[in-house]
Design an enzyme around this catalytic site. Structure first.
Site, PDB file in Angstrom:
ATOM      1  N   GLU A   1       0.792  -1.235   0.000  1.00 19.23           N
ATOM      2  CA  GLU A   1       0.000   0.000   0.000  1.00 19.23           C
ATOM      3  C   GLU A   1       0.828   1.291   0.000  1.00 19.23           C
ATOM      4  OE1 GLU A   1      -3.956  -1.683   2.286  1.00 19.23           O
ATOM      5  OE2 GLU A   1      -2.304  -0.998   3.513  1.00 19.23           O
TER       6      GLU A   1
HETATM    7  C1  TNX Z   1      -4.526  -4.114   4.680  1.00 19.56           C
HETATM    8  S1  TNX Z   1      -2.848  -6.409   4.266  1.00 19.56           S
HETATM    9  C2  TNX Z   1      -3.284  -3.816   5.209  1.00 19.56           C
HETATM   10  C3  TNX Z   1      -3.172  -3.324   6.561  1.00 19.56           C
HETATM   11  C4  TNX Z   1      -4.502  -3.166   7.214  1.00 19.56           C
HETATM   12  C5  TNX Z   1      -5.398  -4.311   6.841  1.00 19.56           C
HETATM   13  C6  TNX Z   1      -6.713  -4.288   7.521  1.00 19.56           C
HETATM   14  C7  TNX Z   1      -1.781  -5.347   4.261  1.00 19.56           C
HETATM   15  C8  TNX Z   1      -0.476  -5.805   3.867  1.00 19.56           C
HETATM   16  N1  TNX Z   1      -2.098  -4.088   4.583  1.00 19.56           N
HETATM   17  O1  TNX Z   1      -2.456  -2.123   6.597  1.00 19.56           O
HETATM   18  O2  TNX Z   1      -4.303  -3.119   8.588  1.00 19.56           O
HETATM   19  O3  TNX Z   1      -5.602  -4.309   5.464  1.00 19.56           O
HETATM   20  O4  TNX Z   1      -7.439  -5.440   7.244  1.00 19.56           O
END
Ligand code: TNX
Length: 616
Positions: A383
């Site tokens: 992300e």
């Molecule tokens: C996605 S999965 C994220 C996290 C969040 C989560 C909540 C991932 C690698 N990143 O930053 O906490 O979703 O479900």
């Protein structure tokens, strides 16, 4: 005929119960119990009998447990069946009528020096509820007869984590090639005893184990869970308790998500403000916190004693707001942002074009690598929405080289898949569809996968729409959804031999306490553990559901919170067997055990639920 005590003695002094027993073999004397302890133990027996419905298929007219000294009455059969173990063992061969009963004079005998530590752990597990001294002795000594023997035999053909367990009327034997295998065998042994074995206080119980043999080894070498200590901070005792939960279900990796926008949770000597400033808040504005280097060493050591490898994650280049609050020079505009206590993602990043960023990366990863004995270093990579793809790829490639220079192997969220391969690297896949050509391509270039599918393994998802905490972006994950998938075939184009294993992540935006952690882990964590450990041939929802049901009373006896999922045929419960448990407003007070539970018990603080001891 072995005698079953009417009342258990007082709890052993915990400082003596923990660790390898130093007492003389054969020293069985315990303090004389108080009447209150005897009454408590009798009440516990009654409650435990109510807690444990007879196994389905078993007749209900079994003889009552003996209540007096040795006599000629028949020994009642074990309440647990050999095949009730979670995760399901590779091979189970029951031998009817060959039950073993653990008695006050039993010893734990070891063969092989490295078996001693495991024997000490087994003794520490069994002493509180049985009140038996369970001295650890050398297997070559003839006395006392009857008991548990742990044998470490390098020649044993059980693999690096497998074991063989035999229960006969004369004793229990566990054999393995490694201490890890013996340790897993001990977890199986523990599950073969009545659920009240989990009680922290003595219980008068018929400590029978079902006769027969189990041979067992894991399907995948990597079986893990992740705890996000960045969104909400969890102190060392909470983390140790999670490690105990992993160990129970033969999980062998704890991934700690140590940094995110809301908090930097690990002290870094060369960049001290990261933890001091970046660790000072959490989601919702609470005070946060961080682990000192000694805290982290303690976690790693406690895990290692339980054959759990810690996988530290420093999430880069995104999810870095907390780091930027401490060192504004790393921000793209050079200005430190304010602390962040919300739950959005994807807005922050360290400047991938600034050389100072790479000094930060090398210093931080170098210190973490030096503190971490395990082979893995997780660099996040998810992300980073605001970083251009070419800058992102250059950053990750360079960071992968930094990791290699520390001697560790890169793990990253599967967003790093398009980046050039680095020797041995592992992608943690959290997709929600079985199609992912970019990840499949990375696998063809040499990457291996740890599977954490968002819609099956994300334990921060709600169980059902009325679950009071958790996310729903990947849908609801009830126990069946957590269980019904196959890591070996889940991602198209990824062969089973590229799958290192499975991991259940627990993100903690909405999870604030130990009880809430347990509520989200149980009963789904054992489902993921079974996918990681058990041969696919054992996969069967109906069978799993029935085996899992018997674990509810174990969790209740251990003072753990869990979700009383309506999918699981929990045995009927009555008020709890020990004073400690009675203090916890958990499911035990629930009048209709099969009704869904939506309320989460309040924090099970140390005064109510025991924090893990130093060696149990
Ligand atoms: C996605 S999965 C994220 C996290 C969040 C989560 C909540 C991932 C690698 N990143 O930053 O906490 O979703 O479900």
């Amino acid at each position: 005929m072995p005698a079953v005590p009417t009342a258990a003695p007082e709890p052993l002094d915990p400082s003596r119960a923990a660790g390898v027993d130093e007492r003389e073999p054969g020293h069985h004397a315990l303090p004389v119990h108080e009447p209150a302890a005897a009454e408590l133990a009798r009440a516990a027996t009654r409650a435990a009998d109510d807690l444990l419905a007879p196994p389905s298929g078993a007749s209900d007219d079994r003889p009552a447990p003996p209540s007096g000294a040795a006599d000629d009455r028949p020994v009642p059969p074990a309440r647990v069946r050999l095949g009730d173990v979670v995760p399901a063992p590779e091979r189970v061969t029951p031998v009817p009528g060959a039950d073993f009963v653990l008695t006050p004079d039993a010893a734990i005998r070891v063969s092989g020096d490295d078996a001693r530590a495991v024997a000490g752990q087994l003794a520490a597990l069994l002493r509180p509820a049985t009140g038996y001294p369970l001295p650890v002795t050398d297997a070559t000594r003839p006395e006392p007869a009857g008991g548990i023997t742990l044998t470490l035999a390098a020649s044993a053909d059980h693999g690096p984590e497998g074991y063989r367990l035999d229960v006969t009327p004369d004793g229990v034997r566990i054999e393995a090639a490694t201490p890890a295998g013996l340790f897993h065998g001990v977890q199986t042994l523990r599950q073969l005893l009545p659920a009240t074995i989990e009680s922290p206080l003595p219980v008068a119980e018929h400590w029978a184990l079902p006769g027969g043999s189990i041979t067992d080894r894991p399907r995948f070498s990597y079986r893990g869970a992740m705890l996000d200590v960045a969104r909400h901070f969890f102190g060392v005792p909470d983390v140790l308790r999670v490690i105990d939960h992993l160990a129970r279900y033969k999980l062998n990796h704890l991934h700690l998500h140590l940094t995110d926008d809301q908090g930097w949770r690990i002290a870094i000597d060369s960049w001290p403000r990261l933890a001091e400033v970046g660790g000072a808040v959490e989601v919702g504005g609470g005070p946060g916190g961080h682990y000192t280097r000694d805290d982290y060493r303690r976690i790693v050591a406690y895990a290692a004693e339980r054959h759990v490898t810690v996988v530290p994650e420093i999430d880069l280049p995104g999810h870095t707001n907390a780091a930027l609050t401490a060192y504004g020079e790393l921000a793209p505009d050079g200005v430190a942002p304010p602390p962040y206590t919300g739950t959005e993602v994807g807005f922050s990043y360290v400047d991938p074009t600034n050389e100072r960023t790479y000094e930060f990366v090398a210093d931080v990863l170098g210190e973490i690598a030096a503190l971490t004995p395990g082979p893995w270093l997780h660099i996040g990579g998810d992300e980073a929405f605001k970083v251009r793809p070419d800058a992102y790829a250059a950053f990750v490639e360079r960071t992968q080289r930094v990791v290699a220079a520390t001697g560790k192997t890169v793990v990253g969220w599967h967003q790093i898949a398009p980046v050039a391969h680095a020797e041995g690297r592992v992608l943690q896949w959290w997709g929600t569809k079985g199609e992912d050509p970019v990840t499949a391509d990375a696998v063809h270039r040499g990457a291996r996968l740890v599977l954490s599918p968002g819609n099956h393994a994300y334990l921060d998802m709600k169980y059902a729409p009325d679950t009071p905490i958790g996310h729903d972006w990947a849908g609801m994950i009830d126990v069946r959804r957590a269980y019904d998938w196959d890591p070996g075939t889940h991602v198209a184009g990824v062969p089973a031999d590229a799958v290192l294993g499975v991991e259940a992540p627990l993100w903690t935006e909405s999870v604030t306490s130990r009880a809430e952690v347990e509520f989200m882990l149980f009963p789904r964590l054992p489902a993921i553990a079974e996918l990681g450990w058990s041969p696919r041939a054992t996969h069967d929802w109906a069978g799993f559901r029935d085996r899992l049901a018997g674990h509810g009373p174990r969790w209740a006896a251990a003072g753990m919170a869990f979700h009383r999922s309506p999918e699981i045929p929990w045995p009927a419960e009555r008020p709890t067997p020990t004073k400690r448990q009675a203090a916890i407003p958990t499911q035990a007070d629930h009048p209709t055990p099969s009704a869904p539970q939506t309320a989460i018990p309040t924090q099970t603080g140390p005064e109510e639920a025991p924090a893990p001891g130093p060696s149990a």
